[in-house]
Design a protein around this motif. Structure first.
Motif, PDB file in Angstrom:
ATOM      1  N   THR A 147      17.085   2.421  -6.026  1.00  0.00           N
ATOM      2  CA  THR A 147      17.475   2.552  -4.615  1.00  0.00           C
ATOM      3  C   THR A 147      17.256   1.223  -3.899  1.00  0.00           C
ATOM      4  N   PHE A 148      16.063   0.674  -4.006  1.00  0.00           N
ATOM      5  CA  PHE A 148      15.812  -0.723  -3.629  1.00  0.00           C
ATOM      6  C   PHE A 148      14.495  -1.132  -4.261  1.00  0.00           C
ATOM      7  N   ASN A 149      14.371  -2.441  -4.531  1.00  0.00           N
ATOM      8  CA  ASN A 149      13.213  -2.890  -5.297  1.00  0.00           C
ATOM      9  C   ASN A 149      12.666  -4.186  -4.686  1.00  0.00           C
ATOM     10  N   ALA A 172       0.828  -1.210   0.000  1.00  0.00           N
ATOM     11  CA  ALA A 172       0.000   0.000   0.000  1.00  0.00           C
ATOM     12  C   ALA A 172       0.864   1.263   0.000  1.00  0.00           C
ATOM     13  N   ALA A 173       1.970   1.238   0.762  1.00  0.00           N
ATOM     14  CA  ALA A 173       2.717   2.483   0.975  1.00  0.00           C
ATOM     15  C   ALA A 173       3.957   2.620   0.103  1.00  0.00           C
ATOM     16  N   CYS A 174       4.519   1.524  -0.363  1.00  0.00           N
ATOM     17  CA  CYS A 174       5.839   1.608  -1.018  1.00  0.00           C
ATOM     18  C   CYS A 174       5.884   1.020  -2.429  1.00  0.00           C
ATOM     19  N   PHE A 175       4.996   0.067  -2.738  1.00  0.00           N
ATOM     20  CA  PHE A 175       5.163  -0.699  -3.984  1.00  0.00           C
ATOM     21  C   PHE A 175       5.021   0.128  -5.254  1.00  0.00           C
ATOM     22  N   LEU A 176       4.256   1.207  -5.191  1.00  0.00           N
ATOM     23  CA  LEU A 176       4.073   1.974  -6.424  1.00  0.00           C
ATOM     24  C   LEU A 176       5.405   2.483  -6.965  1.00  0.00           C
ATOM     25  N   CYS A 177       6.352   2.726  -6.052  1.00  0.00           N
ATOM     26  CA  CYS A 177       7.672   3.202  -6.512  1.00  0.00           C
ATOM     27  C   CYS A 177       8.771   2.154  -6.360  1.00  0.00           C
ATOM     28  N   HIS A 178       8.791   1.454  -5.210  1.00  0.00           N
ATOM     29  CA  HIS A 178       9.902   0.536  -4.941  1.00  0.00           C
ATOM     30  C   HIS A 178       9.558  -0.898  -5.324  1.00  0.00           C
ATOM     31  N   SER A 179       8.848  -1.109  -6.424  1.00  0.00           N
ATOM     32  CA  SER A 179       8.585  -2.466  -6.891  1.00  0.00           C
ATOM     33  C   SER A 179       8.339  -2.390  -8.387  1.00  0.00           C
ATOM     34  N   ASN A 216       4.088  14.335  -1.109  1.00  0.00           N
ATOM     35  CA  ASN A 216       3.249  14.676  -2.276  1.00  0.00           C
ATOM     36  C   ASN A 216       2.537  13.432  -2.809  1.00  0.00           C
ATOM     37  N   PHE A 217       3.165  12.263  -2.605  1.00  0.00           N
ATOM     38  CA  PHE A 217       2.535  11.006  -2.986  1.00  0.00           C
ATOM     39  C   PHE A 217       1.351  10.708  -2.046  1.00  0.00           C
ATOM     40  N   ARG A 218       1.544  10.980  -0.749  1.00  0.00           N
ATOM     41  CA  ARG A 218       0.462  10.731   0.215  1.00  0.00           C
ATOM     42  C   ARG A 218      -0.750  11.617  -0.067  1.00  0.00           C
ATOM     43  N   ASP A 240      10.805   9.243 -14.052  1.00  0.00           N
ATOM     44  CA  ASP A 240      12.157   9.400 -13.512  1.00  0.00           C
ATOM     45  C   ASP A 240      12.205   9.042 -12.033  1.00  0.00           C
ATOM     46  N   HIS A 241      11.168   9.485 -11.320  1.00  0.00           N
ATOM     47  CA  HIS A 241      11.088   9.251  -9.892  1.00  0.00           C
ATOM     48  C   HIS A 241      11.014   7.749  -9.586  1.00  0.00           C
ATOM     49  N   ILE A 242      10.193   7.045 -10.341  1.00  0.00           N
ATOM     50  CA  ILE A 242       9.992   5.619 -10.084  1.00  0.00           C
ATOM     51  C   ILE A 242      11.248   4.827 -10.462  1.00  0.00           C
ATOM     52  N   GLY A 256       9.272  10.373   8.300  1.00  0.00           N
ATOM     53  CA  GLY A 256       8.176  10.865   7.471  1.00  0.00           C
ATOM     54  C   GLY A 256       8.640  11.166   6.045  1.00  0.00           C
ATOM     55  N   ARG A 257       9.901  10.756   5.699  1.00  0.00           N
ATOM     56  CA  ARG A 257      10.393  10.991   4.341  1.00  0.00           C
ATOM     57  C   ARG A 257       9.714  10.055   3.350  1.00  0.00           C
ATOM     58  N   MET A 258       9.357   8.843   3.817  1.00  0.00           N
ATOM     59  CA  MET A 258       8.772   7.841   2.939  1.00  0.00           C
ATOM     60  C   MET A 258       7.493   7.285   3.538  1.00  0.00           C
ATOM     61  N   PRO A 259       6.416   7.092   2.751  1.00  0.00           N
ATOM     62  CA  PRO A 259       6.309   7.546   1.367  1.00  0.00           C
ATOM     63  C   PRO A 259       6.321   9.075   1.288  1.00  0.00           C
TER      64      PRO A 259
HETATM   65  C1  HEC Z   1       6.210   8.105  -4.858  1.00  0.00           C
HETATM   66  C2  HEC Z   1       7.313   7.195  -4.919  1.00  0.00           C
HETATM   67  C3  HEC Z   1       7.827   6.575  -3.646  1.00  0.00           C
HETATM   68  C4  HEC Z   1       7.123   5.880  -2.693  1.00  0.00           C
HETATM   69  C5  HEC Z   1       5.646   5.572  -2.684  1.00  0.00           C
HETATM   70  C6  HEC Z   1       8.082   5.456  -1.714  1.00  0.00           C
HETATM   71  N1  HEC Z   1       9.333   5.891  -2.051  1.00  0.00           N
HETATM   72 FE1  HEC Z   1      11.073   5.531  -1.063  1.00  0.00          FE
HETATM   73  N2  HEC Z   1      12.118   6.570  -2.451  1.00  0.00           N
HETATM   74  C7  HEC Z   1      11.589   7.138  -3.568  1.00  0.00           C
HETATM   75  C8  HEC Z   1      12.657   7.746  -4.357  1.00  0.00           C
HETATM   76  C9  HEC Z   1      12.488   8.481  -5.668  1.00  0.00           C
HETATM   77  C10 HEC Z   1      13.852   7.505  -3.649  1.00  0.00           C
HETATM   78  C11 HEC Z   1      15.277   7.892  -4.048  1.00  0.00           C
HETATM   79  C12 HEC Z   1      15.552   9.324  -3.912  1.00  0.00           C
HETATM   80  C13 HEC Z   1      15.343   9.836  -2.529  1.00  0.00           C
HETATM   81  O1  HEC Z   1      16.018   9.399  -1.594  1.00  0.00           O
HETATM   82  O2  HEC Z   1      14.436  10.688  -2.373  1.00  0.00           O
HETATM   83  C14 HEC Z   1      13.482   6.764  -2.453  1.00  0.00           C
HETATM   84  C15 HEC Z   1      14.383   6.370  -1.482  1.00  0.00           C
HETATM   85  C16 HEC Z   1      14.072   5.580  -0.403  1.00  0.00           C
HETATM   86  C17 HEC Z   1      15.039   5.106   0.562  1.00  0.00           C
HETATM   87  C18 HEC Z   1      16.534   5.351   0.578  1.00  0.00           C
HETATM   88  C19 HEC Z   1      16.887   6.763   0.805  1.00  0.00           C
HETATM   89  C20 HEC Z   1      16.376   7.315   2.095  1.00  0.00           C
HETATM   90  O3  HEC Z   1      15.698   8.369   2.030  1.00  0.00           O
HETATM   91  O4  HEC Z   1      16.601   6.711   3.157  1.00  0.00           O
HETATM   92  C21 HEC Z   1      14.337   4.362   1.467  1.00  0.00           C
HETATM   93  C22 HEC Z   1      14.904   3.633   2.676  1.00  0.00           C
HETATM   94  C23 HEC Z   1      12.940   4.372   1.062  1.00  0.00           C
HETATM   95  N3  HEC Z   1      12.809   5.125  -0.078  1.00  0.00           N
HETATM   96  C24 HEC Z   1      11.935   3.717   1.717  1.00  0.00           C
HETATM   97  C25 HEC Z   1      10.586   3.755   1.345  1.00  0.00           C
HETATM   98  C26 HEC Z   1       9.547   3.054   2.069  1.00  0.00           C
HETATM   99  C27 HEC Z   1       9.779   2.176   3.282  1.00  0.00           C
HETATM  100  C28 HEC Z   1       8.384   3.329   1.432  1.00  0.00           C
HETATM  101  C29 HEC Z   1       7.001   2.891   1.841  1.00  0.00           C
HETATM  102  C30 HEC Z   1       6.636   3.105   3.218  1.00  0.00           C
HETATM  103  C31 HEC Z   1       8.691   4.206   0.309  1.00  0.00           C
HETATM  104  N4  HEC Z   1      10.044   4.427   0.296  1.00  0.00           N
HETATM  105  C32 HEC Z   1       7.763   4.718  -0.592  1.00  0.00           C
HETATM  106  C33 HEC Z   1      10.253   7.168  -3.949  1.00  0.00           C
HETATM  107  C34 HEC Z   1       9.222   6.575  -3.240  1.00  0.00           C
END
Ligand code: HEC
Length: 217
Positions: free
Chosen positions: A160-162, A125-132, A189-191, A152-154, A183-186
């Motif tokens: 980064t990890f998949n 739900a929270a990560c797969f749209l980008c990290h899969s 703007n995606f939320r 580009d973002h995806i 709170g950096r991920m997701p």
């Molecule tokens: C809308 C797309 C998107 C989603 C959804 C997303 N990510 Fe990311 N994530 C990115 C991108 C792009 C990067 C690489 C650039 C950066 O660090 O911003 C990244 C980088 C990361 C990194 C490595 C860099 C760092 O900031 O530590 C981690 C760990 C990470 N994501 C975890 C997650 C997790 C866990 C989730 C789900 C809870 C998630 N991401 C959801 C786009 C996304």
């Protein structure tokens, strides 16, 4: 003031022109903020697009209404019309650029050994749209320049990890936990657009615990 009984000739038209200039600046600033901050478009590309829009709007104004000098200054209404026409032309033209159009997802090769279906569900739900490689591509992801930014973002996120090519692009539980806690991920703007990715505090803890159990550490 002695000697100045009436507004000088042209003051009204100067005011209208100033209003049109302020409007253009306001719209340009809103455009830059919307695309750079919210959509995540590259700033260089955003400003190039903006320049194309402003140049096209100026030409559209002349084509539609003739020289502003002879017509008594630039008016707000005409500026809006010229801007709208320029937007149609420029946004129409950039749809022909193929970048960001190819939405074929690579195959799912290897996933982590999930500790439970629930952990996978939360991550999906929270990560797969980008990290899969299970990215969904709704209609708006075909519209440039949003399509450029998202593609580009995806691709960066997958590098980064998949979760779908885990053996090749893994990461650690520690990094995932830090990104969720900060709170950096997701990304915020995606939320905004994806309510299913807004994890509650309890769901975040559940996901972090599940990721730790899955990856160790
Ligand atoms: C809308 C797309 C998107 C989603 C959804 C997303 N990510 Fe990311 N994530 C990115 C991108 C792009 C990067 C690489 C650039 C950066 O660090 O911003 C990244 C980088 C990361 C990194 C490595 C860099 C760092 O900031 O530590 C981690 C760990 C990470 N994501 C975890 C997650 C997790 C866990 C989730 C789900 C809870 C998630 N991401 C959801 C786009 C996304």
């Amino acid at each position: 003031m002695p000697g100045v009984e009436r507004e000088p000739e042209g003051a009204g038209s100067a005011r209208r022109s100033l209003a049109a200039l302020l409007l253009s600046m306001g719209v340009s600033a809103a455009f830059a903020v919307a695309f750079i901050v919210v959509v995540g478009l590259d700033p260089g590309i955003t400003f190039a697009l903006l320049a194309a829009l402003l140049v096209s709007a100026a030409s559209a104004y002349r084509v539609l209404f003739g020289s502003p000098r002879r017509a008594g200054g630039i008016t707000v209404g005409r500026t809006v019309m010229a801007g709208a026409l320029a937007t149609l032309v420029v946004f129409g033209a950039i749809q022909a650029i193929p970048h960001g159009r190819d939405h074929t997802n690579p195959p799912v090769v290897s996933e982590p050994a999930w500790d439970s279906p629930r952990t996978r569900e939360l991550a999906a739900a929270a990560c797969f749209l980008c990290h899969s490689n299970e990215t969904r591509w709704p209609g708006y992801t075909n519209v440039a320049p949003v399509s450029w930014a998202l593609t580009d973002h995806i691709l960066t996120a997958r590098d980064t990890f998949n979760f779908s090519a885990w053996e090749e692009f893994p990461t650690s539980a520690r990094l995932i936990e830090a990104a969720i806690r900060d709170g950096r991920m997701p990304p915020w703007n995606f939320r905004l657009l994806h309510p299913e990715a807004r994890l509650s505090a309890a769901e975040k803890e559940e996901l972090i615990a599940g990721i730790r159990a899955t990856l160790g550490g």
